[in-house]
Design a protein around this motif. Structure first.
Motif, PDB file in Angstrom:
ATOM      1  N   LYS A  59       0.813  -1.212   0.000  1.00 58.17           N
ATOM      2  CA  LYS A  59       0.000   0.000   0.000  1.00 58.17           C
ATOM      3  C   LYS A  59       0.853   1.272   0.000  1.00 58.17           C
ATOM      4  CE  LYS A  59      -3.526  -2.573   2.455  1.00 58.17           C
ATOM      5  NZ  LYS A  59      -4.089  -2.871   3.761  1.00 58.17           N
ATOM      6  N   LEU A  60       2.164   1.109   0.109  1.00 59.08           N
ATOM      7  CA  LEU A  60       3.065   2.262   0.085  1.00 59.08           C
ATOM      8  C   LEU A  60       3.336   2.689  -1.352  1.00 59.08           C
ATOM      9  CD1 LEU A  60       5.765   1.126   2.678  1.00 59.08           C
ATOM     10  CD2 LEU A  60       3.965   2.830   3.034  1.00 59.08           C
ATOM     11  N   ARG A 114       8.752   2.443  -0.526  1.00 56.42           N
ATOM     12  CA  ARG A 114       9.329   1.099  -0.461  1.00 56.42           C
ATOM     13  C   ARG A 114      10.838   1.157  -0.701  1.00 56.42           C
ATOM     14  NH1 ARG A 114       4.396  -0.140  -2.993  1.00 56.42           N
ATOM     15  NH2 ARG A 114       5.322  -0.248  -5.066  1.00 56.42           N
ATOM     16  N   GLU A 115      11.268   1.995  -1.625  1.00 63.11           N
ATOM     17  CA  GLU A 115      12.703   2.157  -1.893  1.00 63.11           C
ATOM     18  C   GLU A 115      13.428   2.738  -0.686  1.00 63.11           C
ATOM     19  OE1 GLU A 115      13.223   4.403  -5.521  1.00 63.11           O
ATOM     20  OE2 GLU A 115      11.971   2.998  -6.654  1.00 63.11           O
ATOM     21  N   GLN A 116      12.809   3.697  -0.007  1.00 61.99           N
ATOM     22  CA  GLN A 116      13.420   4.285   1.184  1.00 61.99           C
ATOM     23  C   GLN A 116      13.604   3.226   2.278  1.00 61.99           C
ATOM     24  OE1 GLN A 116      10.560   7.371   1.939  1.00 61.99           O
ATOM     25  NE2 GLN A 116      11.773   8.942   0.892  1.00 61.99           N
ATOM     26  N   ILE A 117      12.595   2.411   2.471  1.00 57.73           N
ATOM     27  CA  ILE A 117      12.688   1.351   3.478  1.00 57.73           C
ATOM     28  C   ILE A 117      13.778   0.369   3.090  1.00 57.73           C
ATOM     29  CG2 ILE A 117      11.491  -0.630   4.504  1.00 57.73           C
ATOM     30  CD1 ILE A 117       8.914   1.111   4.372  1.00 57.73           C
ATOM     31  N   SER A 118      13.810  -0.015   1.834  1.00 63.56           N
ATOM     32  CA  SER A 118      14.830  -0.950   1.366  1.00 63.56           C
ATOM     33  C   SER A 118      16.235  -0.388   1.562  1.00 63.56           C
ATOM     34  CB  SER A 118      14.586  -1.273  -0.110  1.00 63.56           C
ATOM     35  OG  SER A 118      15.561  -2.171  -0.576  1.00 63.56           O
ATOM     36  N   ALA A 119      16.412   0.881   1.250  1.00 66.69           N
ATOM     37  CA  ALA A 119      17.724   1.506   1.394  1.00 66.69           C
ATOM     38  C   ALA A 119      18.149   1.618   2.859  1.00 66.69           C
ATOM     39  CB  ALA A 119      17.720   2.892   0.744  1.00 66.69           C
ATOM     40  N   SER A 120      17.193   1.713   3.764  1.00 72.25           N
ATOM     41  CA  SER A 120      17.521   1.867   5.183  1.00 72.25           C
ATOM     42  C   SER A 120      17.766   0.534   5.884  1.00 72.25           C
ATOM     43  CB  SER A 120      16.409   2.632   5.905  1.00 72.25           C
ATOM     44  OG  SER A 120      15.235   1.847   5.971  1.00 72.25           O
TER      45      SER A 120
END
Length: 157
Positions: free
Chosen positions: A130-131, A136-142
């Motif tokens: 739902k993001l 989603r990319e920001q979460i993956s990068a973090s």
């Protein structure tokens, strides 16, 4: 604002209270929703925490588990008795010194861990769908930084 400037602290670029609350909320909700669908006996979070420490450090002692979780030895011992009774942890006595006991995960513990981690991922995936793509990319990068942060927080004081 760049976080890699000399002298710049994490709290200068991130509201640490909001980060902590978000992580606790995510953890609590993921655990609760995952257990509902996992089909495994519900374990209190404290027992799950103990199992995770033992799985990450097979051969650890009760005192070391208590130190890692910052809990009383007696409370850990009580919960360990139940984990042993459920067949999720084994106690191994040292052959030279019978007072020295190490803790080890069982195959059943590892099966449950794998099942729960899969359910946790499914729960996160459902919400992440739902993001927006950039979120989603920001979460993956973090993720690497969050994993390192978890390791640092998990070390005994």
């Amino acid at each position: 604002m760049e976080s890699n400037k000399p002298g710049m602290l994490l709290e200068d670029v991130v509201d640490l209270r909001q980060l902590a609350v978000a992580l606790i909320d995510i953890s609590s909700d993921v655990r609760r929703k995952s257990h509902e669908d996992a089909g495994v006996p519900l374990l209190p979070n404290g027992m799950v925490d103990i199992m995770r420490v033992i799985e990450a450090h097979p051969g650890i002692t009760v005192a070391e588990v208590a130190a890692r979780l910052n809990r009383q030895f007696s409370n850990i011992s009580t919960q360990l008795r139940e984990l042993v009774a459920r067949g999720l942890v084994t106690r191994v006595r040292d052959t030279a010194d019978k007072r020295y006991v190490t803790l080890h995960p069982t195959a059943e513990s590892e099966r449950i861990r794998t099942l729960l981690e899969t359910m946790w991922a499914d729960t996160l995936g459902t919400a992440a769908d739902k993001l927006r793509p950039e979120e989603r990319e920001q979460i993956s990068a973090s993720l690497p930084a969050l994993q390192r942060l978890a390791t640092l927080i998990g070390e005994p004081d």
